[in-house]
Structures are given as structure tokens and as C-alpha cells.
Design a protein around this motif. Structure first.
Motif, PDB file in Angstrom:
ATOM      1  N   ASN A 182       0.854  -1.187   0.000  1.00 32.20           N
ATOM      2  CA  ASN A 182       0.000   0.000   0.000  1.00 32.20           C
ATOM      3  C   ASN A 182       0.888   1.234   0.000  1.00 32.20           C
ATOM      4  O   ASN A 182       1.912   1.249   0.687  1.00 32.20           O
ATOM      5  N   PRO A 183       0.498   2.283  -0.717  1.00 35.57           N
ATOM      6  CA  PRO A 183       1.297   3.511  -0.729  1.00 35.57           C
ATOM      7  C   PRO A 183       1.544   4.083   0.670  1.00 35.57           C
ATOM      8  O   PRO A 183       2.594   4.670   0.928  1.00 35.57           O
ATOM      9  N   GLU A 184       0.609   3.890   1.583  1.00 32.30           N
ATOM     10  CA  GLU A 184       0.733   4.429   2.935  1.00 32.30           C
ATOM     11  C   GLU A 184       1.986   3.939   3.658  1.00 32.30           C
ATOM     12  O   GLU A 184       2.556   4.646   4.492  1.00 32.30           O
ATOM     13  N   PHE A 185       2.416   2.710   3.339  1.00 34.46           N
ATOM     14  CA  PHE A 185       3.565   2.139   4.041  1.00 34.46           C
ATOM     15  C   PHE A 185       4.860   2.911   3.789  1.00 34.46           C
ATOM     16  O   PHE A 185       5.736   2.946   4.644  1.00 34.46           O
ATOM     17  N   TYR A 186       4.997   3.511   2.625  1.00 34.98           N
ATOM     18  CA  TYR A 186       6.275   4.101   2.244  1.00 34.98           C
ATOM     19  C   TYR A 186       6.724   5.248   3.151  1.00 34.98           C
ATOM     20  O   TYR A 186       7.925   5.427   3.370  1.00 34.98           O
TER      21      TYR A 186
END
Length: 195
Positions: A182-186
Motif C-alpha cells: 500500500n502507498p501508505e507504508f512508504y
């Protein structure tokens, strides 16, 4: 996820899976893709997350561990990198940064734990985990002695090996199926949370 294995619709899932996924969404603010990707097979999802929780949150099953939450995430991040698993390196690297309160640590252990800014105890732990990951058939008494020199018990060694082995399965499922982080993890654990 790939077109071959599309994520199921949350509302089509059995009630127990849906409730757990909504609980994770409430806590994290999003649904990590792994929860939906594996939900396509509910019995496997239940078994996977039961073992995951027993290893990564042993207190949830009434067991104590000599490994901290950060230690466990560090094992996942380092061994997932050795297995070339993008999903697990990014997702568990994010959690590692949060637990250790070190924005650089996940990248360091994923690339080369021997050069990472970690204490000798964690370096010894990752040496053992990497040997389990890459050459478990070569584990011998000297490997256990190296851990014991840093205060790890035989039960801790079991935890290190079990986490490594479990995420070997997870890494392969994530990679073969095209599971993307998920993009949020980055950004998690890299920049301060907005208040």
C-alpha cells in the motif's frame, strides 16, 4: 494485486474475516493489501493470521518472548529482503521504523544488516535469521552459542527461526501473486505524523 488474483470485495467475505479486516483498517487507517489478497481463501487466511499472531504478538496467545516487537519486525524486514519480497520489505520495514523509532533502520537492515546502525545483539539475531533463511541445513551448535553470547535463549532462537520460516512462506505468496505494498507504508515512520 495482479489481474490473475484480484482482491475480493470486503463485503463478500465471511463475517469473521470482515470484522478482523475492519478492525485493522480502524487501527491503521487503511487495509493492508495482504489482508484482502489472502482472504480469497478464508480457511487459509484464518490459519495464516493465527500463526502470524502467535509469532508476531505472542502475548495474544499467552506466551512471552525474549524478542521485542522491533526485533521481530527487523527479522521480517531483513529476511524478506533476502527473499526479494517487495511487499514485506516495505510493509514490515514501515512497522520496524515505528517500533524502533529510527527512520533509517529498515533500509539499512534490508540492504545489509551487518552495516546497519543496530546494537551487536540485534546483529547476532539477524546473523542467525539470515542463516535460517539462506542455509538452515547448516545451523549447528556454534550458531546457538553465538546467540546465547548475546542473551538469547533456545526459545528465542526458535522464535527467530519460526518468524524467518513463516515469512519465507509469506514472501513467496506475496511475490508470486504480484501483491504490491500500500502507498501508505512508504512514509510510515519516516516523517512525523501530522497532529
Amino acid at each position: 494485486m495482479s489481474e490473475r488474483y484480484p482482491l475480493p470485495d470486503l463485503n463478500s467475505l465471511p463475517d469473521d474475516l470482515k470484522a478482523k479486516i475492519l478492525e485493522v483498517q480502524e487501527k491503521a487507517g487503511f487495509v493492508p493489501n495482504v489482508f484482502l489478497a489472502l482472504a480469497r481463501r478464508p480457511a487459509e487466511w484464518r490459519a495464516f493470521f493465527a500463526y502470524h499472531d502467535a509469532l508476531m504478538a505472542p502475548e495474544s496467545v499467552g506466551r512471552s518472548s525474549g524478542l521485542s516487537k522491533g526485533d521481530r519486525e527487523m527479522i521480517v524486514t531483513a529476511t524478506s529482503a533476502a527473499n526479494h519480497c517487495l511487499y514485506c520489505v516495505v510493509a514490515h520495514g514501515a512497522i520496524l521504523r515505528i517500533y524502533e523509532k529510527k527512520p533509517l533502520v529498515a533500509d539499512q537492515v534490508a540492504v545489509n544488516h551487518r552495516k546497519a546502525d543496530i546494537p551487536p545483539r540485534q546483529r547476532a539475531m539477524l546473523d542467525f535469521a539470515m542463516k535460517v533463511c539462506l542455509a538452515s541445513h547448516e545451523i549447528d551448535d556454534a550458531d546457538f552459542e553465538a546467540l546465547a553470547a548475546h542473551g538469547f535463549s533456545d526459545e528465542d532462537a526458535w522464535d527467530i527461526a519460526a518468524i524467518t520460516a513463516f515469512f519465507g512462506l509469506s514472501n513467496r505468496m506475496a511475490s508470486f501473486s504480484g501483491m504490491m505494498p500500500n502507498p501508505e507504508f512508504y512514509l510510515m515512520g519516516r516523517v512525523p505524523k501530522s497532529k
